[in-house]
Scaffold this motif. Structure first.
Motif, short mmCIF file in Angstrom:
data_model
loop_
_atom_site.label_atom_id
_atom_site.label_comp_id
_atom_site.label_asym_id
_atom_site.label_seq_id
_atom_site.Cartn_x
_atom_site.Cartn_y
_atom_site.Cartn_z
N PRO A 167 6.44 -1.47 7.04
CA PRO A 167 6.63 -0.53 5.93
C PRO A 167 7.74 -0.99 4.99
O PRO A 167 8.69 -1.67 5.42
CB PRO A 167 7.03 0.77 6.65
CG PRO A 167 7.70 0.29 7.91
CD PRO A 167 6.97 -0.97 8.31
N ASP A 168 7.63 -0.62 3.73
CA ASP A 168 8.66 -0.99 2.76
C ASP A 168 9.95 -0.21 2.98
O ASP A 168 11.04 -0.72 2.75
CB ASP A 168 8.15 -0.76 1.33
CG ASP A 168 7.05 -1.74 0.96
OD1 ASP A 168 7.06 -2.87 1.47
OD2 ASP A 168 6.16 -1.36 0.17
N SER A 169 9.82 1.03 3.42
CA SER A 169 11.00 1.86 3.66
C SER A 169 10.67 2.88 4.75
O SER A 169 9.51 3.22 4.96
CB SER A 169 11.43 2.59 2.38
OG SER A 169 10.50 3.59 2.03
N PHE A 170 11.71 3.38 5.42
CA PHE A 170 11.48 4.38 6.44
C PHE A 170 11.06 5.70 5.82
O PHE A 170 10.26 6.45 6.40
CB PHE A 170 12.74 4.58 7.29
CG PHE A 170 12.59 5.64 8.33
CD1 PHE A 170 11.76 5.44 9.42
CD2 PHE A 170 13.24 6.86 8.20
CE1 PHE A 170 11.59 6.42 10.39
CE2 PHE A 170 13.08 7.85 9.17
CZ PHE A 170 12.26 7.63 10.26
N GLU A 171 11.59 6.01 4.64
CA GLU A 171 11.26 7.27 3.98
C GLU A 171 9.76 7.40 3.76
O GLU A 171 9.20 8.51 3.84
CB GLU A 171 11.99 7.40 2.64
CG GLU A 171 13.49 7.63 2.75
CD GLU A 171 14.25 6.39 3.21
OE1 GLU A 171 13.69 5.26 3.07
OE2 GLU A 171 15.37 6.54 3.71
N ASP A 172 9.09 6.28 3.51
CA ASP A 172 7.64 6.31 3.27
C ASP A 172 6.87 6.80 4.49
O ASP A 172 5.87 7.50 4.36
CB ASP A 172 7.14 4.92 2.88
CG ASP A 172 7.64 4.46 1.52
OD1 ASP A 172 8.05 5.33 0.73
OD2 ASP A 172 7.63 3.24 1.27
N VAL A 173 7.34 6.41 5.67
CA VAL A 173 6.57 6.70 6.89
C VAL A 173 7.20 7.78 7.76
O VAL A 173 6.63 8.17 8.78
CB VAL A 173 6.39 5.42 7.74
CG1 VAL A 173 5.63 4.37 6.96
CG2 VAL A 173 7.74 4.88 8.22
N ALA A 174 8.36 8.30 7.37
CA ALA A 174 9.12 9.21 8.23
C ALA A 174 8.32 10.43 8.64
O ALA A 174 8.21 10.75 9.84
CB ALA A 174 10.41 9.63 7.54
N ASP A 175 7.75 11.14 7.69
CA ASP A 175 7.04 12.39 8.01
C ASP A 175 5.77 12.15 8.81
O ASP A 175 5.56 12.79 9.85
CB ASP A 175 6.74 13.17 6.73
CG ASP A 175 8.01 13.76 6.11
OD1 ASP A 175 9.02 13.87 6.82
OD2 ASP A 175 7.98 14.09 4.91
N PRO A 176 4.86 11.25 8.36
CA PRO A 176 3.64 11.05 9.16
C PRO A 176 3.94 10.45 10.53
O PRO A 176 3.24 10.74 11.50
CB PRO A 176 2.79 10.11 8.31
CG PRO A 176 3.74 9.46 7.36
CD PRO A 176 4.80 10.48 7.10
#
Length: 437
Positions: A167-176
């Motif tokens: 992933p490019d950033s943790f924020e992108d995948v944090a919720d799912p």
């Protein structure tokens, strides 16, 4: 719209190499409906779910996991389908790249099949529903959607895996990812790409068992092989060796090109099943299929190389070309002609950037034009397409606007390099003057 207008199979090679596959012309909404339906069908009732990149490396991980869970599909069904395609004189496979939407990714890899892929005509298309280890093909740009769908449709207590995606950033995948962790019994992640240390730490802190290998030494199949507690047969160790040979662009084993091409042309389920049964030594029907497809592949490569223009940008020689083709082989041909870097602009608007020992800053170029990747391999899609007229200009001019934008990014990088060198020389001169005093 007449289907014939977007079906490129009957076109001359010159025209076909300049136009995107028919998947490009389908709305994203149809692909989303397709992906949701296929994910639901695959994961409901599954013991384990694997979200994996759809290239040979990601799918190699899936083959390992299906062996671990004793969940491999019957290879005979796929071999029969391949033989039928060859007997019919057709070459389109279940995951024909001509029909796959091309999108920029930080890893510059093939994405999951789209709604219009030829697998609607393949009798093995829905075979994934028969395995207790579900495969959800994804890529960096579709990772969030894949995580969300698996978290929604998978049974509680499922074993979840993510393979060969960064992933490019943790924020992108944090919720799912949080939703998937709540749903699953556990989440394990195997990869070999270059992770940001903060992103990796955040993923681990969330509760994921993340293993990241050295991207210069291992492929993701290597990482999965050494991380899974299972007595794998020698064919799987050889599969990892040969997959690494292509994924790290070592090219010392001719079978690695066969695996990469087959993964690109076949449906993900077909590839996983065949290499799971045979390892790196593809059976005769598959080898015949690959050889048949490779005839056109070589011709498309030749066209792209013939179209190439060479530019001197700062200290580098940059080869730039356009067309539907295999970017690695085109880049290799341009390297042999003396270029330090190669840019291959695709009909769908994306571009691949490949480097050499003389240019290891591909990710810096791509980062300026809506992309990213690795020092020697990156991808991007310049933000220059506002409507279909822009694409019409793109196809009719061999990607002239995209080529200019990417070359300008090389020029800015060269200017920055020159300024840094000047500043260093100035600092050295000042230090020398201070020493004289």
């Amino acid at each position: 719209m007449d289907d014939d207008l977007i079906d490129t199979d009957g076109l001359s090679l010159s025209r076909k190499s300049r136009l995107p596959g028919k998947g490009f012309f389908y709305p994203d909404s149809l692909d989303e409906e397709y992906a949701e339906r296929r994910t639901r069908e695959a994961v409901e009732g599954a013991e384990a779910v694997v979200i994996a990149d759809g290239d040979a490396d990601g799918l190699g991980c899936v083959a390992l996991l299906r062996d671990l869970y004793d969940a491999a599909l019957d290879v005979a069904d796929f071999e029969a389908s391949i033989a039928d395609r060859l007997d019919d004189g057709g070459v389109a496979g279940a995951g024909d790249e001509d029909d796959a939407a091309e999108e920029p990714t930080t890893n510059d890899t093939t994405e999951e099949p789209t709604a219009n892929d030829a697998d609607e005509e393949d009798p093995t298309a829905d075979a994934h529903a028969e395995s207790s280890v579900a495969l959800v093909a994804a890529g960096p740009h579709s990772l969030v959607d894949a995580l969300e769908r698996v978290a929604e449709f998978a049974d509680p207590g499922v074993d979840a895996y993510v393979c060969d995606i960064c992933p490019d950033s943790f924020e992108d995948v944090a919720d799912p990812l949080d939703d998937l962790l709540d749903r699953a019994d556990g989440v394990r992640w195997f990869d070999h790409h270059q992770w940001d240390e903060e992103v990796a730490a955040a993923v681990r802190d969330a509760g994921v068992d993340l293993v990241v290998g050295d991207s210069d030494e291992e492929c993701s199949t290597d990482v999965a092989l050494r991380s899974l507690d299972h007595g794998f047969d020698d064919r799987f160790r050889e599969l990892a060796d040969v997959t690494r040979d292509h994924d790290l662009w070592l090219r010392e084993d001719p079978r690695s090109d066969d695996l990469a091409d087959y993964a690109y042309w076949a449906g993900p389920e077909e590839y996983v099943t065949v290499v799971g049964a045979y390892g790196a030594d593809l059976p005769d029907p598959v080898q015949s299929y690959v050889d048949h497809r490779r005839v056109e592949k070589e011709r498309l490569i030749e066209r792209a190389v013939e179209r190439a223009e060479v530019h001197e940008v700062g200290p580098w020689t940059v080869g730039v070309t356009y067309g539907r083709c295999s970017q690695n082989e085109v880049a290799e041909a341009l390297r042999e002609q003396g270029t330090d870097a190669a840019v291959i602009v695709k009909p769908a608007g994306s571009a691949s950037i490949r480097g050499t020992d003389g240019f290891e800053r591909c990710h810096e170029v791509a980062g300026q034009v809506n992309g990213g990747g690795h020092p020697k391999a990156a991808g991007c899609k310049p933000d220059i397409y506002d409507d279909m007229l822009d694409y019409a200009h793109h196809w009719s001019t061999d990607g002239s606007a995209a080529r200019r934008v990417i070359l300008a990014a090389f020029e800015r990088l060269a200017d920055d390099l020159g300024e840094s060198a000047d500043a260093e020389e100035s600092a050295d001169a000042e230090d020398a003057a201070d020493g004289d005093e």
